[in-house]
Design a protein around this motif. Structure first.
Motif, PDB file in Angstrom:
ATOM      1  N   ARG A   1       6.797   4.955  -5.557  1.00  0.00           N
ATOM      2  CA  ARG A   1       6.655   5.465  -4.184  1.00  0.00           C
ATOM      3  C   ARG A   1       7.808   6.399  -3.817  1.00  0.00           C
ATOM      4  O   ARG A   1       8.034   6.666  -2.630  1.00  0.00           O
ATOM      5  CB  ARG A   1       6.549   4.320  -3.178  1.00  0.00           C
TER       6      ARG A   1
ATOM      7  N   ASP B   1      11.608   1.363  -5.480  1.00  0.00           N
ATOM      8  CA  ASP B   1      10.531   2.339  -5.465  1.00  0.00           C
ATOM      9  C   ASP B   1       9.816   2.497  -6.803  1.00  0.00           C
ATOM     10  O   ASP B   1       8.927   3.337  -6.935  1.00  0.00           O
ATOM     11  CB  ASP B   1      11.082   3.717  -5.061  1.00  0.00           C
TER      12      ASP B   1
ATOM     13  N   LYS C   1       6.165  11.463  -2.320  1.00  0.00           N
ATOM     14  CA  LYS C   1       5.300  11.252  -1.151  1.00  0.00           C
ATOM     15  C   LYS C   1       4.067  12.149  -1.125  1.00  0.00           C
ATOM     16  O   LYS C   1       3.046  11.785  -0.551  1.00  0.00           O
ATOM     17  CB  LYS C   1       6.104  11.462   0.142  1.00  0.00           C
TER      18      LYS C   1
ATOM     19  N   GLU D   1       0.808  -1.219   0.000  1.00  0.00           N
ATOM     20  CA  GLU D   1       0.000   0.000   0.000  1.00  0.00           C
ATOM     21  C   GLU D   1       0.843   1.272   0.000  1.00  0.00           C
ATOM     22  O   GLU D   1       0.297   2.381  -0.145  1.00  0.00           O
ATOM     23  CB  GLU D   1      -0.947  -0.003   1.211  1.00  0.00           C
ATOM     24  N   THR D   2       2.167   1.172   0.163  1.00  0.00           N
ATOM     25  CA  THR D   2       3.011   2.361   0.113  1.00  0.00           C
ATOM     26  C   THR D   2       3.203   2.869  -1.317  1.00  0.00           C
ATOM     27  O   THR D   2       3.658   3.989  -1.524  1.00  0.00           O
ATOM     28  CB  THR D   2       4.386   2.093   0.740  1.00  0.00           C
TER      29      THR D   2
END
Length: 330
Positions: A258, A234, A261, A134-135
């Motif tokens: 990710r 990421d 942010k 979920e990040t």
């Protein structure tokens, strides 16, 4: 009949395609299927031909969490069983043959998975792509290719086509010589470490000569039909290769990130990345739809080389899984 690996969880839809109290009608694995969410948000899936007189249930509607046939109002629950036949009354006895086939479905990672195989109480757990949680946030697109799903999968396991098919996108740099690649398979999951370099006259390194830490990126494929390109921790590209029938596949492509942010900025970046990803996908599509035969098999009239090791392993495992599950769909 579509030849697939039986007794598997297949990605069949993007979760957002199924709305509460609405019918979603599609063809998947050569089956005419109907999906809907009930009031508790649970997804159900049944085949679309009414057991009474063969009308298409997709023309009906959802009533009290049931699918109502558009012809005579017969209602089916999520198990495919008829629970109301208006013409015999609310208290009428419904024979057991008033039933359509249903399929177990579940959601994971915003994909809808369907169990295509034998009925059993102890269904295996759905495997998920390493590291994606979920990040991450993502943007997505879908595209239909007129090929068997095995061809679209093999394209994403092909590590030597990039400098040619994607010469002006992800294949820039002219790294035409393929070291390895390293391919590992265990329990339905295949990983490929890529080490492509410029050709300066050296021989390609064999897989056992390549070190994983020197590889740029890793491909991960989970049988039967979903994949990710692990660009770094990421940044990921994900694809599900969903069989429509023997000659057509819908590809769900996602770009995950990710490293940003701030919600607005991260959503904007993933969204504007999709035209580029669409261009890359179309470069693949242009070539893959010309391949013959339209689907791949373990042994074909092809001449393979060392760089094709991921495709060779994929075909071997696919054949083993088909044989262990008696090979074909119903």
């Amino acid at each position: 009949m579509v030849r697939v690996i039986y007794n598997q969880w297949y990605v069949v839809l993007d979760s957002k395609e199924i709305k509460r109290e609405k019918i979603t009608a599609v063809k998947r694995l050569n089956k005419d299927l109907l999906f809907w969410r009930d009031n508790s948000n649970q997804i159900h899936c049944i085949e679309r031909t009414c057991a009474h007189r063969g009308a298409d249930l997709a023309l009906g509607k959802i009533v009290n969490d049931h699918v109502q046939c558009p012809f005579h109002g017969i209602e089916y629950d999520g198990s495919g069983k008829a629970v109301l036949i208006p013409s015999i009354g609310k208290n009428g006895v419904i024979r057991s043959n008033f039933k359509v086939k249903s399929y177990h479905v579940d959601e994971k990672g915003d994909f809808v998975f369907m169990w295509f195989g034998e009925e059993r109480k102890d269904l295996p757990e759905i495997k998920w792509l390493e590291g994606i949680d979920e990040t991450f946030n993502y943007s997505s697109l879908a595209d239909i290719w007129p090929v068997h799903y095995s061809r679209s999968i093999e394209n994403q396991l092909d590590v030597s086509h990039l400098p040619f098919v994607h010469y002006n996108t992800i294949g820039r740099g002219g790294r035409t010589l393929v070291n390895g690649p390293i391919v590992e398979y265990k329990d339905g999951i295949m990983n490929v470490w890529v080490n492509n370099v410029s050709d300066n006259g050296q021989r390609p390194l064999k897989p056992e000569e390549v070190k994983k830490e020197n590889c740029i990126g890793r491909l991960q494929f989970i049988f039967p039909n979903y994949w990710q390109n692990i660009i770094n921790k990421d940044l990921r590209v994900v694809a599900a290769f969903v069989p429509i029938d023997d000659s057509n596949t819908i590809i769900y492509l996602r770009f995950y990130q990710r490293f940003l942010k701030v919600p607005f900025i991260r959503n904007f970046v993933t969204k504007i990345s999709m035209p580029f990803n669409k261009k890359v996908l179309n470069q693949d599509k242009r070539v893959v739809i010309t391949q013959k035969p339209i689907k791949s098999e373990l042994r074909m009239n092809e001449n393979l080389y060392q760089g094709d090791l991921p495709i060779i392993v994929y075909r071997r495992v696919r054949e083993e899984l088909k044989k262990s599950a008696k090979g074909v769909s119903e």
